[in-house]
Design an enzyme around this catalytic site. Structure first.
Site, short mmCIF file in Angstrom:
data_model
loop_
_atom_site.label_atom_id
_atom_site.label_comp_id
_atom_site.label_asym_id
_atom_site.label_seq_id
_atom_site.Cartn_x
_atom_site.Cartn_y
_atom_site.Cartn_z
N ARG A 100 27.72 -0.97 9.45
CA ARG A 100 26.62 -0.16 8.92
C ARG A 100 26.59 -0.17 7.39
NH1 ARG A 100 22.53 -0.08 10.79
NH2 ARG A 100 21.96 -0.84 8.73
N LYS A 135 14.48 3.51 -13.55
CA LYS A 135 14.16 4.33 -12.37
C LYS A 135 14.92 3.77 -11.16
CE LYS A 135 9.63 5.59 -14.19
NZ LYS A 135 8.16 5.50 -14.05
N LYS A 167 9.50 7.27 -27.02
CA LYS A 167 8.48 7.71 -26.06
C LYS A 167 7.85 9.02 -26.52
CE LYS A 167 9.17 6.23 -21.89
NZ LYS A 167 9.60 6.08 -20.48
N GLU A 195 6.22 3.57 -27.41
CA GLU A 195 5.25 3.78 -26.34
C GLU A 195 3.90 4.17 -26.93
OE1 GLU A 195 6.20 6.01 -22.45
OE2 GLU A 195 5.11 7.48 -23.66
N ASP A 216 1.26 2.08 -22.14
CA ASP A 216 1.62 2.92 -21.00
C ASP A 216 0.39 3.45 -20.27
OD1 ASP A 216 3.57 4.29 -19.37
OD2 ASP A 216 2.97 6.14 -20.38
#
Length: 279
Positions: A100, A135, A167, A195, A216
């Site tokens: 597994r 992320k 940012k 950004e 962005d």
């Protein structure tokens, strides 16, 4: 895999096995009190890009070093349904105990590589490269970013110490963009990325001397205007609102890079299975 990735993998395998096996595989231990010879194959049940074979091997060897694990394909290979991805032989108790966890790694990492390859194929022939982001699943960053490379993508920042990226939340504290860029340059060497949400932000970033401008969540029409406005004065990157249905159109604007969080936070697991047999 790099040495850093291998080190992280060894730690993750220990944690994953402790989580899954616990005090021992109760079912296998009761059925087979002594060693039982077994063979096994790991099969692809759908077309995919394979990543994570070193992880699967590490799992079985952590359970029992004598298990023989042979990769049937190379890392980053495109496979079709029914392809034998790997074969195993050894004590069936170890193979069952590691099944597994090995599949969890292999299915997830192959999922990241497979989704990445879909984006890479979608922009083929343009100048744009596909980048991952931060992320990522906590603890799995190095492995997930390894998998984006296996899918043909490139790694963006591994961590906050890799590069400067100013940012909107930085600007909320720093004030204006020119001040922020100057502070970033005084603090050390390396490119400064900024950004930009609007064309006015793009102009401000150019005036500040940014090396890379991150466009962005802009509509494609605005991205086109931004690319023309920037010209060769800075590198361009697009992020936000990027999907398979529009990534080609975005790439066609002439941007240098497209970063996509979904590569690591939303990649569906690849359907793989392990079939065990007696020799």
């Amino acid at each position: 895999m790099t040495s850093a990735e291998t080190t992280v993998l060894a730690r993750l395998v220990r944690v994953a096995l402790a989580e899954d096996v616990g005090a021992g595989d109760l079912t296998t231990r009761r059925l087979f009190p002594r060693a039982v010879k077994a063979n096994a194959v790991i099969l692809a049940k759908q077309p995919a890009i394979i990543a994570g074979l070193p992880a699967a091997r590490a799992v079985f060897h952590a359970v029992d070093q004598t298990v023989r694990f042979r990769a049937g394909v190379r890392e980053g290979a495109r496979v079709e349904q029914g392809t034998i991805v790997a074969t195993l032989s050894g004590d069936g108790r170890a193979i069952l105990a590691g099944e597994r966890v090995a599949l969890n790694f292999l299915q997830h990492l192959s999922g990241v590589a497979t989704l990445t390859r879909r984006f890479v194929d979608a922009v083929r022939g343009t100048r744009a490269v596909i980048l991952d982001t931060r992320k990522t699943t906590p603890g799995l960053r190095l492995l997930e970013k390894y998998s984006t490379r296996m899918g043909g993508g490139r790694n963006h920042r591994m961590n906050l110490g890799d590069a400067v990226l100013i940012k909107d939340n930085h600007l909320a504290l720093a004030g204006d963009l020119i001040t922020a860029v100057r502070r970033a340059r005084r603090g050390g060497r390396g490119p400064v990325e900024v950004e930009a949400d609007t064309l006015d932000d793009v102009r401000a970033a150019l005036d500040a001397g940014a090396d890379v401008i991150l466009l962005d969540n802009m509509p494609v029409a605005t991205i086109k205007e931004a690319v023309l406005l920037i010209g060769t004065r800075a590198k361009t990157e697009v992020s936000g609102g990027v999907h398979l249905h529009n990534v080609r159109e975005i790439a066609a604007t002439g941007v240098d890079a497209i970063s996509i969080g979904a590569l690591t936070h939303s990649a569906p697991a690849v359907d793989l299975s392990m079939e065990v047999s007696a020799p």
